[in-house]
Design a protein around this motif. Sequence first.
Motif, short mmCIF file in Angstrom:
data_model
loop_
_atom_site.label_atom_id
_atom_site.label_comp_id
_atom_site.label_asym_id
_atom_site.label_seq_id
_atom_site.Cartn_x
_atom_site.Cartn_y
_atom_site.Cartn_z
N ALA A 279 -10.74 60.03 5.99
CA ALA A 279 -11.83 59.17 6.52
C ALA A 279 -13.18 59.60 5.96
O ALA A 279 -14.00 58.76 5.55
CB ALA A 279 -11.84 59.23 8.04
N GLU B 157 -3.76 52.26 3.33
CA GLU B 157 -4.38 52.91 4.50
C GLU B 157 -3.76 54.30 4.72
O GLU B 157 -2.70 54.62 4.23
CB GLU B 157 -4.18 52.07 5.76
CG GLU B 157 -2.73 51.89 6.19
CD GLU B 157 -2.63 51.20 7.56
OE1 GLU B 157 -3.59 50.55 8.00
OE2 GLU B 157 -1.56 51.34 8.18
N TYR C 50 -0.66 65.29 4.53
CA TYR C 50 -0.25 63.88 4.50
C TYR C 50 0.34 63.57 3.12
O TYR C 50 0.01 64.24 2.14
CB TYR C 50 -1.45 62.97 4.80
CG TYR C 50 -1.92 63.10 6.23
CD1 TYR C 50 -2.66 64.22 6.62
CD2 TYR C 50 -1.58 62.16 7.19
CE1 TYR C 50 -3.06 64.38 7.95
CE2 TYR C 50 -1.98 62.31 8.52
CZ TYR C 50 -2.71 63.43 8.89
OH TYR C 50 -3.09 63.57 10.20
N GLU D 63 -3.05 57.32 7.93
CA GLU D 63 -3.04 57.56 9.38
C GLU D 63 -3.64 58.93 9.72
O GLU D 63 -3.44 59.43 10.82
CB GLU D 63 -1.62 57.44 9.93
CG GLU D 63 -0.65 58.48 9.40
CD GLU D 63 0.76 58.33 9.98
OE1 GLU D 63 1.15 57.20 10.36
OE2 GLU D 63 1.47 59.35 10.06
N GLU D 64 -4.39 59.50 8.77
CA GLU D 64 -4.98 60.82 9.05
C GLU D 64 -6.12 60.68 10.05
O GLU D 64 -7.12 60.02 9.77
CB GLU D 64 -5.50 61.46 7.75
CG GLU D 64 -6.07 62.85 7.99
CD GLU D 64 -6.45 63.58 6.70
OE1 GLU D 64 -6.46 62.95 5.62
OE2 GLU D 64 -6.72 64.78 6.79
N PHE D 65 -5.93 61.25 11.26
CA PHE D 65 -6.94 61.17 12.34
C PHE D 65 -7.32 59.72 12.65
O PHE D 65 -8.49 59.35 12.70
CB PHE D 65 -8.21 61.97 11.96
CG PHE D 65 -7.97 63.41 11.62
CD1 PHE D 65 -8.55 63.98 10.50
CD2 PHE D 65 -7.11 64.18 12.38
CE1 PHE D 65 -8.31 65.32 10.16
CE2 PHE D 65 -6.86 65.51 12.06
CZ PHE D 65 -7.44 66.08 10.94
N GLY D 66 -6.31 58.89 12.79
CA GLY D 66 -6.56 57.48 13.14
C GLY D 66 -6.02 56.60 12.02
O GLY D 66 -5.23 57.07 11.20
N ARG D 67 -6.45 55.34 12.00
CA ARG D 67 -6.02 54.46 10.89
C ARG D 67 -7.24 54.13 10.06
O ARG D 67 -8.25 53.63 10.59
CB ARG D 67 -5.40 53.17 11.44
CG ARG D 67 -3.94 53.35 11.86
CD ARG D 67 -3.31 52.06 12.31
NE ARG D 67 -3.12 51.12 11.18
CZ ARG D 67 -2.50 49.94 11.34
NH1 ARG D 67 -2.12 49.56 12.55
NH2 ARG D 67 -2.30 49.14 10.31
N HIS D 68 -7.17 54.47 8.78
CA HIS D 68 -8.35 54.25 7.93
C HIS D 68 -7.93 53.49 6.67
O HIS D 68 -6.93 53.84 6.03
CB HIS D 68 -8.97 55.60 7.54
CG HIS D 68 -9.37 56.39 8.76
ND1 HIS D 68 -10.52 56.13 9.46
CD2 HIS D 68 -8.73 57.39 9.41
CE1 HIS D 68 -10.59 56.97 10.49
NE2 HIS D 68 -9.52 57.73 10.49
#
Length: 207
Positions: free
Chosen positions: A50, A88, A153, A90-95
């Motif tokens: 992110a 996208e 990741y 998924e590191e610390f949420g979806r970005h």
Amino acid sequence: MITIIDYEMGNLRSVEKAFESLGFAARVSADPADIASADKLVLPGVGAFADCIANLKKGGFVAPLLAHVESGKPLLGICVGMQMLFDESEEFGRHQGLGLIPGRVVRFPSGMIENGERLKVPHMGWNNLLLKKPSPLFAGVDDESFVYFVHSYYCRAANDDDVAASCRYGEVEFCASIRHDNILATQFHPEKSQTVGLRIFRNFGEI
Ligand SMILES: NC(=O)CC[C@H](N)C(=O)O
């Protein structure tokens, strides 16, 4: 000229020095105008997805980077620089990523056990490349060569055709390198992978 994008999230100098040690003209630049005039572009990256994608956007690099790719000139993504090429993470949420390579970036499972030992996340250290598809990056590089990884990741490419090499960590065989037309990328760090890494940089410089 090989231009290494400085969006304040990468181990830029070691990448620049590696290319220079091979005799290539290389520069680190934080000026989007330099991207447009680059013959070859390197998108390095160390840090959280992110933060990296936010810095890339903040620095005004996205449009010139996409134009570079569109023009057919070579791009090399390294580590999170490869991950950002996907749809996208998924590191610390979806970005959202740059969407140049179909697929997602997902976390290694926790608690993987191999030979009775618990595997740590991040995957950190030397591991071997399993070459899958021809790629200009791997001229003169043997299958199962060791390269250096540091990541929690990994990229799940939607199209196997985009996967030039993979690597096994526990029960996961993940994408270690991408080749999609003029877009080349490595999950591992060639600048930390000694002679194999230098050969990969030389191959990129010689495209
Ligand atoms: N070395 C890194 O920058 C790691 C990239 C990404 N944050 C990951 O954990 O996979």
